[in-house]
Design a protein around this motif. Structure first.
Motif, PDB file in Angstrom:
ATOM      1  N   VAL A  56      40.380  35.266  60.962  1.00 13.99           N
ATOM      2  CA  VAL A  56      40.292  34.792  62.338  1.00 13.99           C
ATOM      3  C   VAL A  56      40.603  35.962  63.251  1.00 13.99           C
ATOM      4  N   VAL A  57      39.761  36.175  64.261  1.00 11.09           N
ATOM      5  CA  VAL A  57      39.941  37.258  65.224  1.00 11.09           C
ATOM      6  C   VAL A  57      39.870  36.689  66.633  1.00 11.09           C
ATOM      7  N   SER A  77      37.941  41.816  69.037  1.00 10.56           N
ATOM      8  CA  SER A  77      38.142  41.598  67.599  1.00 10.56           C
ATOM      9  C   SER A  77      39.540  41.963  67.098  1.00 10.56           C
ATOM     10  N   GLN A  78      40.545  41.510  67.818  1.00  9.09           N
ATOM     11  CA  GLN A  78      41.918  41.676  67.370  1.00  9.09           C
ATOM     12  C   GLN A  78      42.169  40.721  66.202  1.00  9.09           C
ATOM     13  N   SER A  96      48.772  39.609  64.829  1.00  5.26           N
ATOM     14  CA  SER A  96      48.853  40.728  65.779  1.00  5.26           C
ATOM     15  C   SER A  96      48.901  40.130  67.183  1.00  5.26           C
ATOM     16  N   MET A  97      50.043  40.255  67.797  1.00  8.22           N
ATOM     17  CA  MET A  97      50.269  39.609  69.081  1.00  8.22           C
ATOM     18  C   MET A  97      50.231  40.633  70.210  1.00  8.22           C
ATOM     19  N   VAL A  98      49.564  40.287  71.288  1.00 11.96           N
ATOM     20  CA  VAL A  98      49.543  41.137  72.473  1.00 11.96           C
ATOM     21  C   VAL A  98      50.711  40.727  73.350  1.00 11.96           C
ATOM     22  N   MET A  99      51.505  41.721  73.742  1.00 12.25           N
ATOM     23  CA  MET A  99      52.630  41.461  74.636  1.00 12.25           C
ATOM     24  C   MET A  99      52.474  42.363  75.849  1.00 12.25           C
ATOM     25  N   ILE A 100      52.703  41.778  77.014  1.00 15.10           N
ATOM     26  CA  ILE A 100      52.622  42.581  78.237  1.00 15.10           C
ATOM     27  C   ILE A 100      53.956  42.508  78.970  1.00 15.10           C
ATOM     28  N   ARG A 101      54.318  43.625  79.578  1.00 22.66           N
ATOM     29  CA  ARG A 101      55.537  43.691  80.384  1.00 22.66           C
ATOM     30  C   ARG A 101      55.097  43.977  81.804  1.00 22.66           C
TER      31      ARG A 101
END
Length: 136
Positions: A56-57, A77-78, A96-101
């Motif tokens: 799963v992407v 396609s992460q 694989s998690m995207v985190m933003i600050r």
């Protein structure tokens, strides 16, 4: 089934609970400068290969209040998950998690998150949209 959630970084510990303990997913719709937000996908029911592997992407794009792309976040396609699973009907979250600050320089206002989650084995996709207000 699947959902996209914007979560405070501190709430990610919910995913560390044992599988027989219910988790609480608290989605945020407002943030302040300095806050760290995790973009999470929770999904279930994806197709598996004969050897029980899932693939799963997701694509993710974040647009700021000025209509411009936020911090090069046009991601393609992460990997959400690409591994052997016990069952396809348990709930999983993206590996694989995207985190933003949000930084002091970030513009106040509404940020738009659009994403598409794709089951590459089952040839299915689901689209998502969320908004988050960056305020003082």
């Amino acid at each position: 089934c699947a959902m996209m959630t914007l979560m405070a970084e501190k709430d990610l510990e919910e995913f560390d609970k044992h599988s027989d303990v219910p988790i609480r997913i608290n989605s945020v719709s407002k943030a302040k400068r300095g806050d760290i937000i995790a973009i999470t996908f929770v999904f279930s029911g994806m197709e598996l290969t004969d050897d029980l592997r899932a693939h799963v992407v997701y694509d993710l794009k974040i647009v700021g209040p000025d209509g411009e792309l936020y911090e090069d976040t046009d991601l393609k396609s992460q990997e959400a998950t690409r591994r052997k699973l016990i069952t396809r009907f348990k709930f999983y979250h993206n590996d694989s998690m995207v985190m933003i600050r949000f930084e002091p320089k970030d513009k106040l206002g509404e940020y738009k998150f659009t994403a598409e989650l794709r089951d590459l084995i089952g040839k299915k996709k689901t689209s998502f949209h969320a908004e988050l207000e960056l305020a003082e």
